[in-house]
Design an enzyme around this catalytic site. Structure first.
Site, PDB file in Angstrom:
ATOM      1  N   ARG A  87     -43.838 -45.418 -28.985  1.00 28.15           N
ATOM      2  CA  ARG A  87     -42.454 -45.594 -29.330  1.00 28.15           C
ATOM      3  C   ARG A  87     -41.919 -46.811 -30.072  1.00 28.15           C
ATOM      4  O   ARG A  87     -40.872 -46.590 -30.686  1.00 28.15           O
ATOM      5  CB  ARG A  87     -41.736 -45.373 -27.747  1.00 28.15           C
ATOM      6  N   ASN A 140     -41.376 -35.289 -25.556  1.00 27.33           N
ATOM      7  CA  ASN A 140     -40.611 -35.457 -26.877  1.00 27.33           C
ATOM      8  C   ASN A 140     -41.458 -35.556 -28.180  1.00 27.33           C
ATOM      9  O   ASN A 140     -42.424 -36.119 -28.166  1.00 27.33           O
ATOM     10  CB  ASN A 140     -39.740 -36.918 -26.909  1.00 27.33           C
ATOM     11  N   CYS A 162     -34.440 -30.347 -21.461  1.00 27.06           N
ATOM     12  CA  CYS A 162     -33.971 -31.711 -21.874  1.00 27.06           C
ATOM     13  C   CYS A 162     -32.675 -31.980 -20.645  1.00 27.06           C
ATOM     14  O   CYS A 162     -32.309 -30.959 -20.277  1.00 27.06           O
ATOM     15  CB  CYS A 162     -33.289 -31.637 -23.372  1.00 27.06           C
ATOM     16  N   ASN A 163     -32.540 -33.397 -20.632  1.00 23.17           N
ATOM     17  CA  ASN A 163     -31.539 -33.390 -19.235  1.00 23.17           C
ATOM     18  C   ASN A 163     -30.076 -33.537 -19.997  1.00 23.17           C
ATOM     19  O   ASN A 163     -29.350 -33.682 -19.323  1.00 23.17           O
ATOM     20  CB  ASN A 163     -31.959 -34.699 -18.562  1.00 23.17           C
ATOM     21  N   HIS A 192     -31.333 -32.401 -28.992  1.00 25.77           N
ATOM     22  CA  HIS A 192     -30.742 -33.471 -29.648  1.00 25.77           C
ATOM     23  C   HIS A 192     -30.030 -33.381 -30.957  1.00 25.77           C
ATOM     24  O   HIS A 192     -29.499 -34.247 -31.635  1.00 25.77           O
ATOM     25  CB  HIS A 192     -31.957 -34.724 -29.547  1.00 25.77           C
ATOM     26  N   TYR A 241     -26.366 -37.526 -29.496  1.00 30.02           N
ATOM     27  CA  TYR A 241     -27.378 -37.842 -30.660  1.00 30.02           C
ATOM     28  C   TYR A 241     -26.730 -37.588 -32.015  1.00 30.02           C
ATOM     29  O   TYR A 241     -27.270 -38.215 -33.089  1.00 30.02           O
ATOM     30  CB  TYR A 241     -28.664 -37.180 -30.418  1.00 30.02           C
ATOM     31  N   ARG A 261     -35.028 -50.298 -27.899  1.00 29.62           N
ATOM     32  CA  ARG A 261     -35.063 -49.648 -26.516  1.00 29.62           C
ATOM     33  C   ARG A 261     -36.447 -49.526 -25.828  1.00 29.62           C
ATOM     34  O   ARG A 261     -36.656 -49.535 -24.845  1.00 29.62           O
ATOM     35  CB  ARG A 261     -34.513 -48.333 -26.814  1.00 29.62           C
TER      36      ARG A 261
END
Length: 415
Positions: A87, A140, A162-163, A192, A241, A261
């Site tokens: 990531r 993801n 997805c939340n 997103h 997003y 992040r």
């Protein structure tokens, strides 16, 4: 029944298990079995989970993927290919080229997808040959992976989650002092990259009230979101997003001048895993990790797949007529009627042309990326990168692709 959790060493696992505990009074869960390639992290998490569960159901660990899924009715994917280091690359490499660096969106999402595809392909093939379980996917980029599995690997029992949708519903329910099940959204798009066109609470169209509430909130914190004129003009509530697409300069400045992040999450996870070693309740620090209501989305979906109650969930699945002016085979994030092991799409009429312009563009990018992976083609990978609205200039595309491929050489090779 057996539920297999792939990525058992995730810091999200305790929250997921809490969700499964919440539904265990409604559906029978005999055992939950965990599999992760990081055995050390998984042991810390699963030892904590055993303290949470007590004797409500069996908690097991498998040292192979096949051993975890062989008798499972549901398999939950929550693994992160490449870990947080992957990531970090997804977020950091694009910044060198003046591009948004984000784990699921744009160039970062492209890199994450290329890492995920070979693992997902192997795992889905194993599930197909063994348990034929329903796979609930949080890995993801969730929508892109669902497109890959449903339309290219042709495994039908795969649902992307997805939340974000359930958090939209929660906020609206709180706004009107209603229950989650009282809220229905005309909601469509990609994961997103989604849009809300209408809001209903207890059958009443409250869309205008929601817009007025949103504009009032924005007038008090003008720098936090889109300007009020945007909502007056577009008449859609957009996924957070969309800021990366519609406020690209501002978001690039914010990302490029702050710590990545991924590095923030590394610090949070270090704290969390120390807490997990001795915890008997879920630590408050988990809220900093993100993923609010993740467990609710997953657990409630499994509960409603197991019962005849017929509840509505917003999931990633094929369009199948939900949005009339989009192709039936597009994997979209849309409301579905869930009952007795089946997910049925709901007819929502036509989609707004503003929303469709984004959906078509990013769907074509998704498919080019999948084809680049399946054909191991750098030429197609370059087409995919160049086609994305947040992609590189022609001058940078080849260098960017080579850097992405070098960072992910353990996972994928293109010729």
């Amino acid at each position: 029944m057996r539920i297999a959790v792939i990525g058992g060493g995730s810091s999200y696992t305790p929250e997921l298990v809490k969700g499964l505990l919440d539904i265990s009074e409604d559906v029978r869960i005999d055992e939950v079995i965990f599999y992760d390639i990081d055995e050390e992290k998984q042991k810390i998490v699963v030892d904590f989970v055993k303290r949470l569960v007590k004797d409500r159901f069996k908690v097991l660990i498998s040292d192979t993927f096949e051993g975890a899924v062989v008798d499972a009715k549901y398999v939950i994917f929550q693994f992160r290919p490449g870990g947080l280091k992957g990531r970090e690359n997804d977020e950091g490499i694009p910044l060198k080229y003046g591009l948004i660096g984000q784990e699921t969106t744009g160039v970062g999402g492209f890199s994450a997808a290329l890492r995920a595809f070979p693992i997902v392909e192997e795992y889905v093939d194993t599930v197909r040959k063994t348990s034929n379980a329903t796979i609930v996917n949080f890995t993801n980029p969730s929508g892109h992976i669902t497109e890959f599995v449903r339309n290219y690997l042709e495994y039908e029992k795969f649902i992307g989650l997805c939340n974000v949708p359930i958090n939209f519903i929660r906020e609206i329910a709180e706004m009107f002092s209603a229950r989650l099940e009282d809220v229905f959204l005309k909601y469509y798009g990609l994961n997103h990259l989604s849009f809300i066109e209408k809001v209903f609470v207890k059958g009443e169209d409250v869309t205008e009230k929601v817009f007025e509430n949103l504009k009032l909130k924005l007038s008090n914190i003008p720098d936090e979101d889109f300007p009020t004129w945007f909502y007056d003009s577009v008449r859609l509530i957009v996924n957070p997003y969309l800021r990366y697409y519609l406020m690209e300069k501002k978001m690039f400045k914010k990302i490029s001048t702050h710590e990545l992040r991924a590095r923030e999450v590394m610090k949070i996870e270090k704290e969390l895993f120390e807490k997990y070693r001795t915890a008997v309740e879920i630590p408050e620090e988990l809220t900093k990790r993100g993923g609010s209501m993740y467990s609710t989305a997953a657990a409630h979906l499994i509960r409603d797949l197991e019962t005849d109650e017929g509840k509505i969930h917003i999931v990633n699945t094929r369009n199948n007529g939900s949005i009339e002016n989009l192709p039936d085979d597009y994997v979209l994030e849309i409301p579905c009627y869930v009952r007795s092991g089946r997910v049925h799409t709901l007819s929502q009429g036509k989609g707004d042309h503003f929303a469709l312009s984004f959906i078509h563009a990013v769907k074509m990018y998704e498919r080019l990326t999948i084809e680049a992976y399946l054909k191991r083609s750098k030429k197609l990978a370059l087409k995919a990168l160049l086609s994305h609205p947040l992609g590189p200039d022609v001058e940078d595309a080849k260098d960017l692709l080579e850097e992405i491929l070098e960072a992910n050489r353990e996972y994928v090779k293109l010729g």
